[in-house]
Design an enzyme around this catalytic site. Structure first.
Site, PDB file in Angstrom:
ATOM      1  N   ALA A  65      19.680  -2.109  29.118  1.00  0.00           N
ATOM      2  CA  ALA A  65      20.752  -0.980  28.886  1.00  0.00           C
ATOM      3  C   ALA A  65      19.985   0.239  28.651  1.00  0.00           C
ATOM      4  O   ALA A  65      19.100   0.262  28.238  1.00  0.00           O
ATOM      5  CB  ALA A  65      21.644  -1.444  27.743  1.00  0.00           C
ATOM      6  N   GLY A 109      19.309  -6.027  29.070  1.00  0.00           N
ATOM      7  CA  GLY A 109      20.581  -6.128  29.827  1.00  0.00           C
ATOM      8  C   GLY A 109      20.362  -6.378  31.274  1.00  0.00           C
ATOM      9  O   GLY A 109      21.096  -6.711  31.865  1.00  0.00           O
ATOM     10  N   GLU A 112      19.687  -9.799  31.444  1.00  0.00           N
ATOM     11  CA  GLU A 112      21.041 -10.625  31.236  1.00  0.00           C
ATOM     12  C   GLU A 112      21.958 -10.608  32.609  1.00  0.00           C
ATOM     13  O   GLU A 112      22.537 -11.275  32.891  1.00  0.00           O
ATOM     14  CB  GLU A 112      21.867  -9.921  30.027  1.00  0.00           C
ATOM     15  CG  GLU A 112      21.159 -10.241  28.880  1.00  0.00           C
ATOM     16  CD  GLU A 112      21.612  -9.338  27.523  1.00  0.00           C
ATOM     17  OE1 GLU A 112      21.442  -8.224  27.578  1.00  0.00           O
ATOM     18  OE2 GLU A 112      22.280  -9.952  26.675  1.00  0.00           O
ATOM     19  N   GLU A 132      15.198  -6.835  22.937  1.00  0.00           N
ATOM     20  CA  GLU A 132      16.042  -5.979  22.260  1.00  0.00           C
ATOM     21  C   GLU A 132      15.452  -5.800  20.623  1.00  0.00           C
ATOM     22  O   GLU A 132      15.659  -4.788  20.184  1.00  0.00           O
ATOM     23  CB  GLU A 132      17.328  -6.559  22.152  1.00  0.00           C
ATOM     24  CG  GLU A 132      17.970  -6.102  23.608  1.00  0.00           C
ATOM     25  CD  GLU A 132      17.870  -7.160  24.505  1.00  0.00           C
ATOM     26  OE1 GLU A 132      16.923  -7.718  24.553  1.00  0.00           O
ATOM     27  OE2 GLU A 132      18.676  -7.162  25.421  1.00  0.00           O
TER      28      GLU A 132
HETATM   29  C1  HXC Z   1      16.585   4.377  29.149  1.00  0.00           C
HETATM   30  C2  HXC Z   1      14.475   3.905  30.309  1.00  0.00           C
HETATM   31  C3  HXC Z   1      14.713   2.405  29.975  1.00  0.00           C
HETATM   32  C4  HXC Z   1      15.968   2.006  29.311  1.00  0.00           C
HETATM   33  C5  HXC Z   1      12.908   2.893  31.119  1.00  0.00           C
HETATM   34  N1  HXC Z   1      13.281   4.042  31.013  1.00  0.00           N
HETATM   35  N2  HXC Z   1      13.548   2.028  30.262  1.00  0.00           N
HETATM   36  N3  HXC Z   1      15.434   4.725  29.818  1.00  0.00           N
HETATM   37  N4  HXC Z   1      16.829   3.260  28.915  1.00  0.00           N
HETATM   38  N5  HXC Z   1      16.107   0.810  28.873  1.00  0.00           N
HETATM   39  C6  HXC Z   1      13.114   5.282  31.414  1.00  0.00           C
HETATM   40  C7  HXC Z   1      11.782   5.849  30.618  1.00  0.00           C
HETATM   41  O1  HXC Z   1      12.338   6.608  29.617  1.00  0.00           O
HETATM   42  C8  HXC Z   1      11.186   6.820  31.598  1.00  0.00           C
HETATM   43  O2  HXC Z   1      11.876   8.099  31.620  1.00  0.00           O
HETATM   44  C9  HXC Z   1      11.255   6.078  32.811  1.00  0.00           C
HETATM   45  O3  HXC Z   1      12.129   5.173  32.805  1.00  0.00           O
HETATM   46  C10 HXC Z   1       9.993   5.158  33.278  1.00  0.00           C
HETATM   47  O4  HXC Z   1       9.785   4.309  32.137  1.00  0.00           O
HETATM   48  P1  HXC Z   1       8.247   4.160  31.257  1.00  0.00           P
HETATM   49  O5  HXC Z   1       8.386   3.719  30.013  1.00  0.00           O
HETATM   50  O6  HXC Z   1       7.533   5.634  31.646  1.00  0.00           O
HETATM   51  O7  HXC Z   1       7.596   3.327  32.194  1.00  0.00           O
HETATM   52  P2  HXC Z   1       6.496   2.337  32.020  1.00  0.00           P
HETATM   53  O8  HXC Z   1       5.330   2.959  31.037  1.00  0.00           O
HETATM   54  O9  HXC Z   1       6.010   1.665  33.124  1.00  0.00           O
HETATM   55  O10 HXC Z   1       7.183   1.194  30.999  1.00  0.00           O
HETATM   56  C11 HXC Z   1       8.092   0.466  31.836  1.00  0.00           C
HETATM   57  C12 HXC Z   1       8.762  -0.507  30.403  1.00  0.00           C
HETATM   58  C13 HXC Z   1       9.325   0.544  29.487  1.00  0.00           C
HETATM   59  C14 HXC Z   1       7.941  -1.543  30.067  1.00  0.00           C
HETATM   60  C15 HXC Z   1      10.097  -1.333  31.198  1.00  0.00           C
HETATM   61  O11 HXC Z   1       9.950   1.625  30.293  1.00  0.00           O
HETATM   62  C16 HXC Z   1      10.046  -0.028  28.405  1.00  0.00           C
HETATM   63  O12 HXC Z   1       9.823  -0.510  27.643  1.00  0.00           O
HETATM   64  N6  HXC Z   1      11.525   0.170  28.767  1.00  0.00           N
HETATM   65  C17 HXC Z   1      12.471  -0.234  27.897  1.00  0.00           C
HETATM   66  C18 HXC Z   1      12.779  -1.813  27.958  1.00  0.00           C
HETATM   67  C19 HXC Z   1      13.766  -1.969  26.784  1.00  0.00           C
HETATM   68  O13 HXC Z   1      13.624  -2.220  25.676  1.00  0.00           O
HETATM   69  N7  HXC Z   1      14.869  -2.546  27.390  1.00  0.00           N
HETATM   70  C20 HXC Z   1      16.042  -3.381  26.550  1.00  0.00           C
HETATM   71  C21 HXC Z   1      17.000  -2.220  26.376  1.00  0.00           C
HETATM   72  S1  HXC Z   1      18.174  -2.633  25.164  1.00  0.00           S
HETATM   73  P3  HXC Z   1      11.558   9.424  31.008  1.00  0.00           P
HETATM   74  O14 HXC Z   1      12.361  10.520  31.639  1.00  0.00           O
HETATM   75  O15 HXC Z   1      11.543   9.068  29.452  1.00  0.00           O
HETATM   76  O16 HXC Z   1       9.774   9.436  31.440  1.00  0.00           O
HETATM   77  C22 HXC Z   1      19.250  -3.510  26.045  1.00  0.00           C
HETATM   78  C23 HXC Z   1      20.673  -3.999  25.375  1.00  0.00           C
HETATM   79  C24 HXC Z   1      21.531  -4.793  26.184  1.00  0.00           C
HETATM   80  O17 HXC Z   1      19.122  -3.784  27.114  1.00  0.00           O
HETATM   81  C25 HXC Z   1      22.756  -5.073  25.700  1.00  0.00           C
HETATM   82  C26 HXC Z   1      23.817  -4.452  26.448  1.00  0.00           C
HETATM   83  C27 HXC Z   1      25.388  -4.567  25.838  1.00  0.00           C
END
Ligand code: HXC
Length: 258
Positions: A65, A109, A112, A132
């Site tokens: 998400a 997400g 999921e 998360e």
């Molecule tokens: C918003 C995101 C994002 C996310 C990545 N980006 N994941 N933006 N929400 N979930 C953005 C980054 O901010 C960045 O943009 C660009 O995508 C590239 O990501 P990087 O981090 O620079 O890439 P990398 O170093 O290759 O790392 C990849 C990654 C990392 C390991 C996937 O991005 C990451 O850990 N992302 C978050 C994963 C996460 O925690 N997902 C769970 C979210 S909570 P900018 O512009 O900043 O450079 C969830 C709850 C679900 O999903 C419930 C639903 C109701």
């Protein structure tokens, strides 16, 4: 219809929906999920569509998400908006088969969303996880429940409590994905599976989908009883006559969905 966060392509019998927010690794925001629900509504309403393939990019199916959208929300806002609940229910209730073709990250997400599909075909590059916990939250569209059913309590608990990712080989060993293919064959393999499904009786396909889902929702004896009822009811359709006649006459069936 045109979308800003999706690329939708139609081939015979199959709609391919590609998540398309490359700047955010396909993070799921309200706009993307709204467009995804609209694309599913269109696919459901179109009798020519027999199967959907949902995919992302080589780098990410979806990295979760959208954290930037969620970061400042209050409990009252999350509750009032039923944050992503309606979208998850829409996908759950989609009656035609939907295949997730996953390359790269399927996190939070994104994992999921893949699990909401009927089955997952993974590229060798796929990485699944529920990170998360690292954000001080929990999965919110079924991750704690579905991952546990797919891979069992021990592995699901470890992944959810530590945020550890699973690679494609581990995902296949654990039963999360139906199979793993080389990255350059992912779309071809998913489309071939979709085309095979699209060539079957759409009535039998929808009933078979309902029956496998029933296995997750009920006891064995009730599920077997539901199966027997639906098996018998399939004999009400022309497609059953056609399928069996084609076998006897040694020809390909021509299923009409009637
Ligand atoms: C918003 C995101 C994002 C996310 C990545 N980006 N994941 N933006 N929400 N979930 C953005 C980054 O901010 C960045 O943009 C660009 O995508 C590239 O990501 P990087 O981090 O620079 O890439 P990398 O170093 O290759 O790392 C990849 C990654 C990392 C390991 C996937 O991005 C990451 O850990 N992302 C978050 C994963 C996460 O925690 N997902 C769970 C979210 S909570 P900018 O512009 O900043 O450079 C969830 C709850 C679900 O999903 C419930 C639903 C109701």
């Amino acid at each position: 219809m045109s979308y800003e966060t999706l690329i939708v392509e139609q081939t015979e019998g199959v709609t391919m929906i590609r998540l398309n927010r490359p700047e955010a690794l396909n993070a799921l925001n309200s706009q993307l999920l709204g467009e995804l629900c609209a694309a599913l509504d269109a696919a459901e309403a179109d009798e020519a569509v027999r199967c959907v393939v949902l995919t992302g990019s080589d780098r990410a199916f979806a990295a979760g998400a959208d954290i930037k959208e969620m970061s400042t929300k209050t409990y009252a806002e999350m509750f009032k908006q039923d944050f992503f609940g309606a979208s998850a229910r829409r996908i759950e209730q989609f009656r035609k088969p939907i295949i997730a073709a996953v390359a790269g990250y399927a996190l939070g997400g994104g994992c999921e969303l893949a699990m909401l599909c009927d089955f997952i075909i993974a590229a060798e590059s796929a990485k699944f996880g529920q990170p998360e916990i690292n954000l001080g939250v929990a999965p919110g569209i079924g991750g704690t429940q579905r991952l546990t059913r797919f891979v069992g309590k021990s592995k699901a608990m470890e992944m959810i409590l530590t945020g550890r990712m699973m690679d494609a080989a581990e995902a296949e060993r654990s039963g999360l994905v139906s199979r793993v293919v080389p990255a350059d064959q992912l779309i071809g393999e998913a489309m071939a599976a979709a085309a095979k499904i699209a060539s079957q009786s759409p009535l039998a396909v929808m009933m078979n989908k309902e029956l496998v889902e029933t296995a997750y929702e009920t006891t064995l004896s009730t599920g077997v009883a539901v199966e027997r009822r639906l098996f018998h009811s399939l004999f009400a359709f022309d497609d059953q006559k056609e399928g069996m006649a084609a076998f006897v006459e040694k020809r390909k069936p021509d299923f009409r969905g009637s």
